[in-house]
Design an enzyme around this catalytic site. Structure first.
Site, PDB file in Angstrom:
ATOM      1  N   LYS A 186      11.620 -15.004 -16.744  1.00  0.00           N
ATOM      2  CA  LYS A 186      12.790 -14.847 -17.607  1.00  0.00           C
ATOM      3  C   LYS A 186      13.455 -13.497 -17.340  1.00  0.00           C
ATOM      4  O   LYS A 186      12.835 -12.451 -17.513  1.00  0.00           O
ATOM      5  CB  LYS A 186      12.384 -14.952 -19.084  1.00  0.00           C
ATOM      6  CG  LYS A 186      11.837 -16.315 -19.461  1.00  0.00           C
ATOM      7  CD  LYS A 186      11.567 -16.433 -20.949  1.00  0.00           C
ATOM      8  CE  LYS A 186      10.434 -15.564 -21.394  1.00  0.00           C
ATOM      9  NZ  LYS A 186      10.067 -15.795 -22.809  1.00  0.00           N
ATOM     10  N   GLU A 219       5.141 -16.051 -27.078  1.00  0.00           N
ATOM     11  CA  GLU A 219       6.089 -15.552 -28.069  1.00  0.00           C
ATOM     12  C   GLU A 219       5.399 -15.182 -29.383  1.00  0.00           C
ATOM     13  O   GLU A 219       6.072 -14.854 -30.366  1.00  0.00           O
ATOM     14  CB  GLU A 219       7.161 -16.618 -28.342  1.00  0.00           C
ATOM     15  CG  GLU A 219       8.129 -16.821 -27.199  1.00  0.00           C
ATOM     16  CD  GLU A 219       9.144 -15.694 -27.114  1.00  0.00           C
ATOM     17  OE1 GLU A 219       9.748 -15.356 -28.141  1.00  0.00           O
ATOM     18  OE2 GLU A 219       9.315 -15.142 -26.007  1.00  0.00           O
TER      19      GLU A 219
END
Length: 379
Positions: free
Chosen positions: A135, A237
């Protein structure tokens, strides 16, 4: 199965080897990207070594801080790179922490629709977390990491000696991500990690290498077949929903791993209130966070109302069909045991309940600050 394999080489005092590895790429030009703090520490030296031993090299710097992690910075660096003669055979060398890694990663993915990217991380967070992700994203006015893409580095070259110049704040921040890896993915780390963590953030090279190696293994465990981190990789996350909101509300004054540490305690408390986790799990979170020298409370200077506002812009929105008064979160029922919805390690959490947990963790710090303000001056 998606292939996310790329070399990760870790050593100590190995700058010569890093230059040699980069030189093997026979780039037309090496674009060394770093911030204005890393530039004089390592950037100028690396660019000079590359110029002498590998090929043309240019140092491209950007301002320090989360506030500069936006598309305008990427645009400015792209213009500089092109002015310096960058072409399709150039190599972007991302030298720095997570912010630089994201900025340089996005730059590499956009120049000529994609040129070679090599990470040379200089912080704990970067070495064990951010450079392992595909990412590449920057912030928008509506929240963190909302503008970006996925782009794979060709290689990661890490030298733990570069961590010796890190401020204590950044070392502790890195340990926030290490604690996350142990709690959410690799509980086999917990016992030794509990013994290795130091509130003073002083780590011997051997201990640091073990910490990084274990964290790299943890990340590989959940991203090996999920390079876009949209399935199993979402567990990374953990702690980030509230952590990102705190970072944004603090305008960069709270380091990433410190925000994640608070976010994990919030998540554990939410899981307990929903009946999924025990008080012992919350206690384990607090214990590890404290041993890492991090706080388990929202800092007094951060407005809880702002934190709760940013929670509604979390970047995991859309993975689950959540009602408008909820947000998707990674929650644990125990170490390494993520709760699931539709095979994803996410569950919808009422924003009201999440806000109550934030308020609970904000109260101690705000009360302490109020006590200091109200204390009489010494005679």
């Amino acid at each position: 199965m998606e292939d996310t394999s790329f070399p990760y080489r870790l050593g100590t005092e190995c700058v010569e080897e890093i230059v040699a590895r980069l030189g093997e790429r026979t780039a037309s030009r090496y674009l060394v990207v770093c911030d204005t703090t890393v530039g004089p520490l390592y950037g100028r030296d690396l660019a000079d070594r590359l110029e002498k031993e590998a090929g043309p090299a240019v140092l491209l710097t950007h301002p320090v801080g989360e506030i500069h992690k936006h598309i305008g910075t990427v645009d400015a660096l792209a213009e500089q790179a092109l002015a310096e003669g960058a072409d399709r055979r150039s190599v972007v060398v991302a030298l720095g922490g997570g912010i630089t890694g994201n900025i340089a990663g996005l730059l590499a993915s956009l120049l000529f629709r994609g040129i070679t990217l090599v990470h040379v991380p200089t912080t704990v967070v970067a070495m064990l977390d951010s450079v392992l992700s595909l990412k590449q994203a920057v912030n928008a006015s509506y929240g963190k990491n909302l503008v970006g893409t996925f782009y794979q580095p060709a290689e990661v070259l890490a030298d733990t000696a570069m961590l010796r110049t890190l401020p204590v704040r950044e070392l502790r921040s890195g340990m926030g991500e290490v604690v996350k890896n142990s709690l959410a993915i690799r509980p086999s780390m917990i016992e030794r990690l509990s013994a290795e963590l130091r509130p003073d953030a002083y780590y011997e090279d051997a201990a640091m290498r073990w910490i990084i190696e274990e964290s790299v293994a943890a990340k590989a465990q959940v991203t090996g077949a999920d390079k876009h981190e949209r399935r199993e990789g979402l567990v990374l996350e953990y702690g980030h929903t509230t952590g990102h909101a705190i970072e944004h509300a603090a305008r960069g004054e709270v380091a990433h791993g410190a925000g994640v540490a608070i976010g994990m305690v919030v998540a554990a408390e939410v899981s307990r209130r929903l009946g999924h986790a025990s008080a012992d799990l919350v206690g384990l979170h607090r214990e590890l966070v404290a041993k890492a020298g991090l706080e388990a409370a929202v800092p007094a200077q951060v407005d809880p109302a702002e934190v709760k506002n940013w929670l509604t812009y979390d970047n995991k929105r859309g993975y689950l069909p959540c009602p408008p008064d909820t947000t998707p979160m990674v929650l644990l029922s125990g170490p390494g045991q993520a709760l699931r919805t539709v095979q994803l390690p996410l569950v919808p959490v009422p924003l009201e309940l999440l806000g109550q947990a934030v308020d609970t963790l904000a109260a101690p710090a705000r009360q302490a600050a109020a006590t200091v303000r109200l204390s009489p001056a010494p005679a």
